[in-house]
Design an enzyme around this catalytic site. Structure first.
Site, mmCIF file in Angstrom:
data_model
loop_
_atom_site.group_PDB
_atom_site.id
_atom_site.type_symbol
_atom_site.label_atom_id
_atom_site.label_comp_id
_atom_site.label_asym_id
_atom_site.label_seq_id
_atom_site.Cartn_x
_atom_site.Cartn_y
_atom_site.Cartn_z
ATOM 1 N N ASP A 32 0.826 -1.214 0.000
ATOM 2 C CA ASP A 32 0.000 0.000 0.000
ATOM 3 C C ASP A 32 0.859 1.263 0.000
ATOM 4 O O ASP A 32 1.995 1.252 0.461
ATOM 5 C CB ASP A 32 -0.911 -0.028 1.245
ATOM 6 C CG ASP A 32 -2.057 0.957 1.123
ATOM 7 O OD1 ASP A 32 -2.443 1.303 -0.016
ATOM 8 O OD2 ASP A 32 -2.564 1.394 2.180
ATOM 9 N N GLY A 33 0.253 2.346 -0.508
ATOM 10 C CA GLY A 33 0.911 3.652 -0.444
ATOM 11 C C GLY A 33 1.441 4.166 -1.770
ATOM 12 O O GLY A 33 2.090 5.213 -1.808
ATOM 13 N N GLY A 35 -0.210 5.500 -4.300
ATOM 14 C CA GLY A 35 -0.856 6.767 -4.677
ATOM 15 C C GLY A 35 -0.289 7.923 -3.875
ATOM 16 O O GLY A 35 0.086 8.965 -4.435
ATOM 17 N N ARG A 45 -1.147 9.494 -9.501
ATOM 18 C CA ARG A 45 -1.140 8.234 -8.736
ATOM 19 C C ARG A 45 -0.558 7.080 -9.556
ATOM 20 O O ARG A 45 0.112 6.208 -9.026
ATOM 21 C CB ARG A 45 -2.576 7.863 -8.326
ATOM 22 C CG ARG A 45 -3.200 8.798 -7.305
ATOM 23 C CD ARG A 45 -4.656 8.393 -7.058
ATOM 24 N NE ARG A 45 -4.742 6.988 -6.686
ATOM 25 C CZ ARG A 45 -4.553 6.548 -5.446
ATOM 26 N NH1 ARG A 45 -4.298 7.383 -4.473
ATOM 27 N NH2 ARG A 45 -4.640 5.260 -5.187
ATOM 28 N N HIS A 49 2.075 3.541 -9.106
ATOM 29 C CA HIS A 49 1.895 2.121 -9.449
ATOM 30 C C HIS A 49 3.054 1.624 -10.324
ATOM 31 O O HIS A 49 3.500 0.486 -10.178
ATOM 32 C CB HIS A 49 0.561 1.912 -10.173
ATOM 33 C CG HIS A 49 -0.621 2.294 -9.323
ATOM 34 N ND1 HIS A 49 -0.716 1.922 -8.003
ATOM 35 C CD2 HIS A 49 -1.747 3.006 -9.593
ATOM 36 C CE1 HIS A 49 -1.857 2.394 -7.502
ATOM 37 N NE2 HIS A 49 -2.494 3.062 -8.442
ATOM 38 N N ASP A 79 -12.463 -4.657 -4.005
ATOM 39 C CA ASP A 79 -13.004 -3.305 -3.833
ATOM 40 C C ASP A 79 -12.269 -2.268 -4.680
ATOM 41 O O ASP A 79 -12.756 -1.148 -4.861
ATOM 42 C CB ASP A 79 -12.946 -2.902 -2.355
ATOM 43 C CG ASP A 79 -13.928 -3.709 -1.522
ATOM 44 O OD1 ASP A 79 -15.041 -3.985 -2.025
ATOM 45 O OD2 ASP A 79 -13.593 -4.076 -0.379
ATOM 46 N N TRP A 81 -11.961 -2.222 -7.763
ATOM 47 C CA TRP A 81 -12.684 -1.926 -9.022
ATOM 48 C C TRP A 81 -13.404 -0.585 -8.927
ATOM 49 O O TRP A 81 -13.737 0.018 -9.940
ATOM 50 C CB TRP A 81 -13.719 -3.015 -9.326
ATOM 51 C CG TRP A 81 -13.160 -4.356 -9.705
ATOM 52 C CD1 TRP A 81 -13.244 -5.502 -8.964
ATOM 53 C CD2 TRP A 81 -12.476 -4.716 -10.910
ATOM 54 N NE1 TRP A 81 -12.641 -6.548 -9.628
ATOM 55 C CE2 TRP A 81 -12.163 -6.092 -10.825
ATOM 56 C CE3 TRP A 81 -12.088 -4.015 -12.052
ATOM 57 C CZ2 TRP A 81 -11.489 -6.788 -11.829
ATOM 58 C CZ3 TRP A 81 -11.416 -4.697 -13.064
ATOM 59 C CH2 TRP A 81 -11.126 -6.070 -12.942
ATOM 60 N N LEU A 143 10.591 -20.707 -4.562
ATOM 61 C CA LEU A 143 9.658 -19.735 -3.972
ATOM 62 C C LEU A 143 8.293 -19.915 -4.620
ATOM 63 O O LEU A 143 8.185 -20.008 -5.842
ATOM 64 C CB LEU A 143 10.165 -18.301 -4.239
ATOM 65 C CG LEU A 143 9.256 -17.172 -3.760
ATOM 66 C CD1 LEU A 143 9.251 -17.077 -2.232
ATOM 67 C CD2 LEU A 143 9.701 -15.824 -4.344
ATOM 68 N N ARG A 203 -4.564 -1.936 8.883
ATOM 69 C CA ARG A 203 -5.790 -2.710 8.677
ATOM 70 C C ARG A 203 -5.536 -3.803 7.650
ATOM 71 O O ARG A 203 -4.536 -3.785 6.945
ATOM 72 C CB ARG A 203 -6.950 -1.803 8.265
ATOM 73 C CG ARG A 203 -6.664 -0.921 7.064
ATOM 74 C CD ARG A 203 -7.896 -0.104 6.661
ATOM 75 N NE ARG A 203 -7.568 0.873 5.637
ATOM 76 C CZ ARG A 203 -7.460 2.197 5.843
ATOM 77 N NH1 ARG A 203 -7.661 2.706 7.037
ATOM 78 N NH2 ARG A 203 -7.165 3.010 4.837
ATOM 79 N N SER A 205 -7.928 -4.816 5.196
ATOM 80 C CA SER A 205 -8.571 -4.563 3.905
ATOM 81 C C SER A 205 -8.955 -5.854 3.174
ATOM 82 O O SER A 205 -8.696 -6.004 1.982
ATOM 83 C CB SER A 205 -7.673 -3.680 3.019
ATOM 84 O OG SER A 205 -7.380 -2.467 3.672
ATOM 85 N N GLU A 216 1.817 -13.065 12.447
ATOM 86 C CA GLU A 216 2.455 -11.930 13.109
ATOM 87 C C GLU A 216 2.242 -10.721 12.200
ATOM 88 O O GLU A 216 2.430 -10.813 10.982
ATOM 89 C CB GLU A 216 3.964 -12.184 13.289
ATOM 90 C CG GLU A 216 4.284 -13.327 14.220
ATOM 91 C CD GLU A 216 3.854 -13.043 15.662
ATOM 92 O OE1 GLU A 216 3.904 -11.874 16.087
ATOM 93 O OE2 GLU A 216 3.461 -14.005 16.352
HETATM 94 C C1 IPE Z 1 -5.461 -2.737 -0.089
HETATM 95 O O1 IPE Z 1 -5.171 -1.390 -0.225
HETATM 96 C C2 IPE Z 1 -5.366 -3.423 -1.411
HETATM 97 C C3 IPE Z 1 -4.032 -3.470 -2.002
HETATM 98 C C4 IPE Z 1 -2.906 -3.032 -1.487
HETATM 99 C C5 IPE Z 1 -3.995 -4.086 -3.284
HETATM 100 P P1 IPE Z 1 -6.300 -0.286 -0.333
HETATM 101 O O2 IPE Z 1 -5.592 1.004 -0.476
HETATM 102 O O3 IPE Z 1 -7.279 -0.647 -1.383
HETATM 103 O O4 IPE Z 1 -7.016 -0.410 1.084
HETATM 104 P P2 IPE Z 1 -7.853 0.659 1.914
HETATM 105 O O5 IPE Z 1 -8.855 1.252 0.976
HETATM 106 O O6 IPE Z 1 -6.887 1.688 2.394
HETATM 107 O O7 IPE Z 1 -8.450 -0.124 3.026
HETATM 108 C C1 IPE Z 2 -1.706 0.227 -3.324
HETATM 109 O O1 IPE Z 2 -1.473 1.586 -3.296
HETATM 110 C C2 IPE Z 2 -1.935 -0.299 -4.723
HETATM 111 C C3 IPE Z 2 -3.310 -0.730 -4.987
HETATM 112 C C4 IPE Z 2 -4.279 -0.731 -4.117
HETATM 113 C C5 IPE Z 2 -3.584 -1.193 -6.318
HETATM 114 P P1 IPE Z 2 -2.669 2.616 -3.300
HETATM 115 O O2 IPE Z 2 -3.051 2.924 -4.703
HETATM 116 O O3 IPE Z 2 -3.786 2.144 -2.434
HETATM 117 O O4 IPE Z 2 -1.977 3.882 -2.655
HETATM 118 P P2 IPE Z 2 -2.588 4.860 -1.573
HETATM 119 O O5 IPE Z 2 -3.006 4.013 -0.404
HETATM 120 O O6 IPE Z 2 -3.749 5.554 -2.207
HETATM 121 O O7 IPE Z 2 -1.463 5.775 -1.233
HETATM 122 MG MG MG Z 3 -4.201 2.359 -0.452
#
Ligand code: IPE
Ligand code: IPE
Ligand code: MG
Length: 255
Positions: A32-33, A35, A45, A49, A79, A81, A143, A203, A205, A216
């Site tokens: 995550d992160g 964006g 954003r 990716h 979610d 999508w 792996l 979380r 998700s 863990e």
């Molecule tokens: C969870 O991240 C899904 C992926 C990392 C692929 P999200 O960014 O979609 O989760 P929420 O919306 O913060 O819970």
């Molecule tokens: C995770 O990064 C990648 C996917 C969910 C596809 P995000 O796109 O959720 O990035 P943030 O959480 O918005 O920073």
């Molecule tokens: Mg995210």
């Protein structure tokens, strides 16, 4: 370790040579992160990716060095999508590009690649790439790389339960097996040993809810595009310093 959760197989029943994939720990990562990493740099954003996909390659390459036998990466949730269609389209393109460009490296590095999640909503071109990547890497024993695309743990449980609805009673193993099948995973779904989430949120998700029963948890502020092999090593070494009790008491305190 309590017998009920993890019965140790007697020596004579173990396969003669366990592969590195089978003997290593199962690490799952919520990547995550992307964006926020991009927008904090004044970029779209989607740039996050693209940078994130480069990190996947490095982490997959490094994982076996840290005793990881199975690596499950959350790439796209059911979610997700709901995101803007341009972002979704770019992600689908990146997944496909990743599969096509990494197949050979996976074969060379003895990595078996599989995609878990639903397949009925995946674009046809991506689906073809998934099938051929899985086929080409099927002998990998170092792996087990699993990438979760259009994945939802709750949805998996519901669909698995539906598939077993005609049975009078079901065991944990049957439900777990059915969950694997609805996600196009035909092996025994292993419990997660270590769950890592980058990007600062704490979380799940809807990721691997069943398999994480005794995982863990490791949360880091580091955003996915800046996550490195050294960060993975740090998470793995913290994992090894933790005591897993599975509801029981430490041997020394058992009296
Ligand atoms: C969870 O991240 C899904 C992926 C990392 C692929 P999200 O960014 O979609 O989760 P929420 O919306 O913060 O819970
Ligand atoms: C995770 O990064 C990648 C996917 C969910 C596809 P995000 O796109 O959720 O990035 P943030 O959480 O918005 O920073
Ligand atoms: Mg995210």
């Amino acid at each position: 370790m309590p017998q009920s959760h993890h019965p140790a197989k007697p020596q004579h029943m173990r396969p003669p040579q366990q592969s590195a994939a089978e003997s290593g720990i199962h690490v799952a990562i919520i990547m995550d992160g992307n964006g926020r990493w991009a927008t904090s740099r004044g970029r779209p954003r989607t740039a996050g990716h693209i940078a994130g996909a480069r990190v996947v390659k490095k982490i997959v390459e490094a994982a076996p060095d840290f005793g990881i036998g199975m690596l499950t990466l959350y790439a796209f949730s059911a979610d997700n999508w709901a995101r803007p269609s341009r972002e979704v389209a770019l992600l689908m393109k990146l997944f496909r590009r990743y599969l096509v460009s990494e197949v050979e490296r996976c074969v060379t590095n003895d990595v078996r690649m599989r995609i878990i999640g639903r397949r009925d909503r995946i674009p046809a071109e991506l689906l073809r790439a998934i099938v051929s990547a899985e086929e080409a890497t099927r002998h990998g024993r170092k792996l087990d790389l699993r990438i979760a695309v259009d994945y939802s743990a709750r949805d998996s449980m519901v669909r698995a339960a539906e598939s077993l609805r005609d049975k009078e009673s079901i065991t944990r193993e049957e439900l777990a097996g059915a969950m694997g099948r609805v996600n196009h995973w035909y092996g025994e779904a292993r419990d997660v040993d270590l769950l890592i989430r980058t990007g600062g949120e704490q979380r799940l998700s809807d990721f691997l809810l069943w398999e994480c029963a005794y995982a863990e948890l490791y949360f880091t502020e580091r955003r996915w595009p800046e996550f490195t092999a050294a960060d993975l090593q740090q998470a793995a070494s913290e994992f090894h310093s933790r005591e897993r009790r599975y509801g029981t008491v430490p041997a020394a305190a058992a009296g």
